[in-house]
Design a protein around this motif. Structure first.
Motif, PDB file in Angstrom:
ATOM      1  N   GLU A 225       0.881  -1.338   0.116  1.00  0.00           N
ATOM      2  CA  GLU A 225       0.207  -0.096   0.021  1.00  0.00           C
ATOM      3  C   GLU A 225       0.893   1.236  -0.044  1.00  0.00           C
ATOM      4  N   ARG A 226       0.237   2.362  -0.379  1.00  0.00           N
ATOM      5  CA  ARG A 226       0.921   3.477  -0.274  1.00  0.00           C
ATOM      6  C   ARG A 226       0.474   4.440   1.019  1.00  0.00           C
ATOM      7  N   VAL A 227       1.251   5.293   1.282  1.00  0.00           N
ATOM      8  CA  VAL A 227       0.852   6.325   2.363  1.00  0.00           C
ATOM      9  C   VAL A 227       0.526   7.645   1.891  1.00  0.00           C
ATOM     10  N   VAL A 228      -0.279   8.365   1.966  1.00  0.00           N
ATOM     11  CA  VAL A 228      -0.638   9.759   1.666  1.00  0.00           C
ATOM     12  C   VAL A 228      -0.466  10.555   2.945  1.00  0.00           C
ATOM     13  N   LEU A 229       0.575  11.416   2.963  1.00  0.00           N
ATOM     14  CA  LEU A 229       0.652  12.375   4.106  1.00  0.00           C
ATOM     15  C   LEU A 229       0.715  13.654   3.894  1.00  0.00           C
ATOM     16  N   ALA A 230      -0.376  14.668   4.473  1.00  0.00           N
ATOM     17  CA  ALA A 230      -0.025  15.959   4.261  1.00  0.00           C
ATOM     18  C   ALA A 230       0.541  16.505   5.594  1.00  0.00           C
ATOM     19  N   TYR A 231       1.460  17.452   5.446  1.00  0.00           N
ATOM     20  CA  TYR A 231       2.145  17.738   6.751  1.00  0.00           C
ATOM     21  C   TYR A 231       2.483  19.413   6.965  1.00  0.00           C
ATOM     22  N   ARG A 232       2.992  19.840   7.899  1.00  0.00           N
ATOM     23  CA  ARG A 232       3.950  21.076   8.275  1.00  0.00           C
ATOM     24  C   ARG A 232       4.980  20.525   8.987  1.00  0.00           C
ATOM     25  N   GLY A 233       6.228  21.264   8.408  1.00  0.00           N
ATOM     26  CA  GLY A 233       7.439  21.002   8.973  1.00  0.00           C
ATOM     27  C   GLY A 233       8.521  20.572   7.967  1.00  0.00           C
ATOM     28  N   GLU A 234       9.414  20.126   8.697  1.00  0.00           N
ATOM     29  CA  GLU A 234      10.504  19.281   7.890  1.00  0.00           C
ATOM     30  C   GLU A 234      10.492  17.768   7.910  1.00  0.00           C
ATOM     31  N   PRO A 235      10.027  17.164   7.076  1.00  0.00           N
ATOM     32  CA  PRO A 235      10.015  15.723   7.280  1.00  0.00           C
ATOM     33  C   PRO A 235      11.501  14.751   7.086  1.00  0.00           C
ATOM     34  N   HIS A 236      12.031  15.153   7.655  1.00  0.00           N
ATOM     35  CA  HIS A 236      13.532  14.393   7.361  1.00  0.00           C
ATOM     36  C   HIS A 236      13.384  12.691   7.045  1.00  0.00           C
ATOM     37  N   PHE A 237      12.520  12.229   7.817  1.00  0.00           N
ATOM     38  CA  PHE A 237      12.377  10.619   7.836  1.00  0.00           C
ATOM     39  C   PHE A 237      12.142  10.312   6.127  1.00  0.00           C
ATOM     40  N   LEU A 238      11.641  11.127   5.547  1.00  0.00           N
ATOM     41  CA  LEU A 238      11.717  10.713   3.971  1.00  0.00           C
ATOM     42  C   LEU A 238      12.939  10.520   3.328  1.00  0.00           C
ATOM     43  N   GLN A 239      13.963  10.941   3.804  1.00  0.00           N
ATOM     44  CA  GLN A 239      15.367  10.474   3.250  1.00  0.00           C
ATOM     45  C   GLN A 239      15.853   9.243   4.109  1.00  0.00           C
ATOM     46  N   ASP A 240      14.947   8.754   4.769  1.00  0.00           N
ATOM     47  CA  ASP A 240      15.550   7.412   5.785  1.00  0.00           C
ATOM     48  C   ASP A 240      15.261   6.096   4.777  1.00  0.00           C
ATOM     49  N   PRO A 241      16.349   5.557   3.988  1.00  0.00           N
ATOM     50  CA  PRO A 241      16.068   4.378   3.130  1.00  0.00           C
ATOM     51  C   PRO A 241      15.762   3.135   4.147  1.00  0.00           C
ATOM     52  N   SER A 242      15.685   3.172   5.393  1.00  0.00           N
ATOM     53  CA  SER A 242      15.379   2.158   6.203  1.00  0.00           C
ATOM     54  C   SER A 242      13.986   1.969   6.304  1.00  0.00           C
ATOM     55  N   LEU A 243      13.287   3.266   5.931  1.00  0.00           N
ATOM     56  CA  LEU A 243      11.856   3.399   6.217  1.00  0.00           C
ATOM     57  C   LEU A 243      11.065   3.565   4.811  1.00  0.00           C
TER      58      LEU A 243
END
Length: 304
Positions: A225-243
């Motif tokens: 499945e895919r995750v759709v995320l709307a947010y405010r801030g700096e999502p550093h976790f998007l650069q985490d290849p383990s996640l």
């Protein structure tokens, strides 16, 4: 009941193989999507079904019979290219098409008026085709393809040139045909329309069927499945290849492909530590994503 069957059908033009060993069946009362990139062999396949060109090898059955003139009278066909007589009035063109399909003139005229009213073209009935916009000509061609209430309607790119309102009218007409017992074979590049309308699909690439099945089953087979995320801030976790295996940023929101074995819940738990979550949604991969991945060979787990 099978209304269309292709068995090991192939067609080449010189050294170019347009369709290779194609086998598929279409059941009555379904909306069947015939999909593929440009040059995949979709239009060649449709033309072989309509006996415009013949296959080099293989067998094609329409309503249980070889695809000859008699049985093809029970088929409606919308070609990708417009083929209307530009100098003739709209009503006369439609009447000619209806008579060629075996309709009585009186019945044809009555149904023509009903369809023109439905598609908001009544005032154009006595005007020459060349005065119509491209979108209006497309609607006239669709009327010509379904006027005789065919048992099978083969529509090649029916939404081309249509505004959203007209596309909605055509969508409703397709669903009405199916409700009355017709089968619709739909070829289009608009994956959103396919997802809304089709029960089953066949994706052709380089002349071969690479993905066939019920739309829901195709999506289930495709993967996570895919995750759709709307947010405010700096999502550093998007650069985490383990996640995160990858993501598409749309500005107002991001669509995340979790790394294999990572749950959407794990994504959410990490996200709330870094950003203000405004929206969180779990969804299946879209047909557009599946189309791109299969054509580019990016999803080895998908098979016919």
């Amino acid at each position: 009941m099978e209304v269309l069957s292709l068995r090991h059908v192939s067609k080449s033009f010189g050294e170019v193989c347009a369709v290779s060993d194609l086998t598929l069946t279409v059941e009555r009362g379904r909306v069947f999507g015939l999909l593929g990139p440009n040059g995949a062999g979709k239009t060649t396949t449709i033309r072989m079904v309509m006996n415009i060109i013949g296959p080099d090898t293989g067998e094609i059955l329409v309503l249980g019979k070889p695809n000859r003139d008699g049985v093809l009278q029970r088929v409606g066909y919308l070609p990708e290219e417009r083929g209307l007589y530009p100098k003739l009035p709209v009503g006369e063109v439609l009447e000619l098409l209806a008579v060629l399909r075996g309709m009585e003139r009186r019945d044809a005229r009555r149904k023509i008026r009903l369809w023109l009213e439905r598609f908001e073209l009544a005032e154009w009935e006595k005007k020459p085709v060349e005065q119509l916009s491209k979108g209006m000509q497309q609607k006239v061609m669709i009327i010509g393809a379904v006027l005789h209430e065919p048992e099978i309607a083969i529509l090649d790119e029916p939404f081309t040139g249509l505004d959203p309102i007209s596309a909605g009218e055509v969508k409703d007409a397709i669903l009405e045909l199916v409700k009355k017992g017709s089968t619709v074979i739909l070829s289009t590049h608009l994956m959103e329309q396919v997802e809304k309308l089709c029960d089953e699909i066949c994706l052709i690439n380089q002349g071969r069927a690479v993905l066939v099945g019920e739309l829901t089953e195709v999506k289930r087979r495709f993967g996570e499945e895919r995750v759709v995320l709307a947010y405010r801030g700096e999502p550093h976790f998007l650069q985490d290849p383990s996640l995160v295996a990858g993501y598409d940023d749309y500005g107002h929101y991001v669509e995340i492909r979790p790394r294999k074995g990572v749950t959407p819940q794990a994504i959410l738990e990490r996200a709330v530590r870094e950003v203000e979550v405004r929206r969180f949604e779990i969804r299946q991969p879209s047909l557009n994503e599946i189309f791109i991945a299969v054509v580019k060979g990016a999803s080895p787990e998908v098979a016919p």
